[in-house]
Design a protein around this motif. Sequence first.
Motif, PDB file in Angstrom:
ATOM      1  N   ASP A  17       5.557  -1.358  -6.509  1.00 57.04           N
ATOM      2  CA  ASP A  17       4.280  -2.040  -6.654  1.00 57.04           C
ATOM      3  C   ASP A  17       4.473  -3.353  -7.419  1.00 57.04           C
ATOM      4  N   ALA A  18       3.365  -4.050  -7.639  1.00 52.03           N
ATOM      5  CA  ALA A  18       3.423  -5.359  -8.306  1.00 52.03           C
ATOM      6  C   ALA A  18       3.961  -5.234  -9.730  1.00 52.03           C
ATOM      7  N   HIS A  27       7.705  -4.876  -9.636  1.00 53.34           N
ATOM      8  CA  HIS A  27       8.289  -6.159  -9.226  1.00 53.34           C
ATOM      9  C   HIS A  27       8.365  -7.110 -10.412  1.00 53.34           C
ATOM     10  N   CYS A  63       1.482 -10.488  -6.717  1.00 54.36           N
ATOM     11  CA  CYS A  63       1.857  -9.646  -7.858  1.00 54.36           C
ATOM     12  C   CYS A  63       1.430 -10.238  -9.200  1.00 54.36           C
ATOM     13  N   VAL A 111       9.638  -5.528  -1.978  1.00 52.67           N
ATOM     14  CA  VAL A 111       8.403  -4.987  -2.565  1.00 52.67           C
ATOM     15  C   VAL A 111       7.573  -4.248  -1.525  1.00 52.67           C
ATOM     16  N   ASN A 139       4.162  -2.404  -2.554  1.00 53.73           N
ATOM     17  CA  ASN A 139       2.813  -2.788  -3.002  1.00 53.73           C
ATOM     18  C   ASN A 139       1.748  -2.561  -1.932  1.00 53.73           C
TER      19      ASN A 139
END
Length: 455
Positions: A82-83, A86, A113, A282, A284
Amino acid sequence: MSHPQRAAAFTSDAERTTWHDETLWFVRQKRDKAVYGIPEFQQLRQLASDIKEHTLSRLDEYLEQFEQNARANGVTVHWAADAEEHNRIVLDLIRKAGATSLVKSKSMLTEECHLNPYLVKNGIAVVDTDLGERIVQLREEAPSHLVLPAIHLKKEDVGETFHLHLGTPKGEKDPQALTEAARLHLREKFLIGEVAITGVNFAVAETGAVVVCTNEGNADLGVNLARVHIACMGMEKLIPRTADLGVFTRLLARSATGQPVTTYTSHFARPAEGREMHIVIVDNGRTRQLGRPDFRASLKCIRCGACMNTCPVYRRSGGHSYDFTVPGPIGAILSPNIDMRQHSSLPFASTLCGSCTDVCPVKIDIHAQLYKWRQIIAQEGELPAAKKLGMKLLSSVLARPGIYRFGGKVAREGLRFLPHGLTHAAAFNPWAKARELPEPPKQSFRDWYAQQVVK
């Protein structure tokens, strides 16, 4: 705030709204001219769509192949669910490099993000080096378009911003002079940047290389001057082979700005000697979207912005009215997947005219997906209270022919005799703000039909 509320703030400046609308339509017309010069353009669209469909159907295999080849090239590959993960990975890499500043070329994923505020909060100086991105960064605004991040601003706005932050003469609005000031300002930042972050337009599973498309060359300059290169990519950016890349590069720039190809199409496969290259892949919410049969095609998106340039709602309401990293029609599909409640108004920010679908270079059925999201949002009870009540009332009326006929008669007579100021009052009839109601008929179709049958 809902999309209509934010859009109302944008449209309150009628002159700017008209200018924004006309500017984006000009870009749409450039796209059309570029497309007409390619007889096989529709075949390219279909081929690109098929390649993306195939890749998404075997995404796990291609991700593993990409990772294996990238590692073989000397690249370090990181995975982020997820953000938040990251951002932590990127911050850790910056700290391990002993850096306190970085230069960043355009990356919608890092915007998604919210990387910039996260890094600044942790003591890292971030400089966006794309001209449009730098302008909105200095203004502490979000980009309003995928390709044209400062399209909501006029040259006078940019001149005022540069006067405040770069010391240009007050009142300077010549684009050439402003661009030169930005170039001088950014050149210094490139030279002292210790880490360079780029986005990724395409990632080639066959080679483990990433491809970055720009018009300003800022990605190349940043990567070649910095010790550490961090490429941040959504997992949907994959294509199987280098041979597939030409299909997308022929479509991307033509769809985005009407150019035959971006000025720079840069391939990054391995770090230079004594340097580091990292790729952060990623998720997300992408696997969740992949698992939705009605919406998985939205992951084909190559972020060209063509759907925004053609959308009558986006052109007249501005990108910030969507309150999401990716605005416009494609953003209205992606955003409810992230937070349905927060973005429940976005699928309704469309006339469902289908123009977005017509121009999409990878043939995403955008307007159909918007309609499907509307159904899901209604089923989940996320409609505004007024709309729920209105739909329930309308359903009740339409289910009772007698009430429907009576209501039609009252409306016909009312429109004929009530004053214009009352029937067109914005408080009661917002539809009539920019439209004139038709002259009411003397009788309903049902009454007319009954008369013809009797005759």
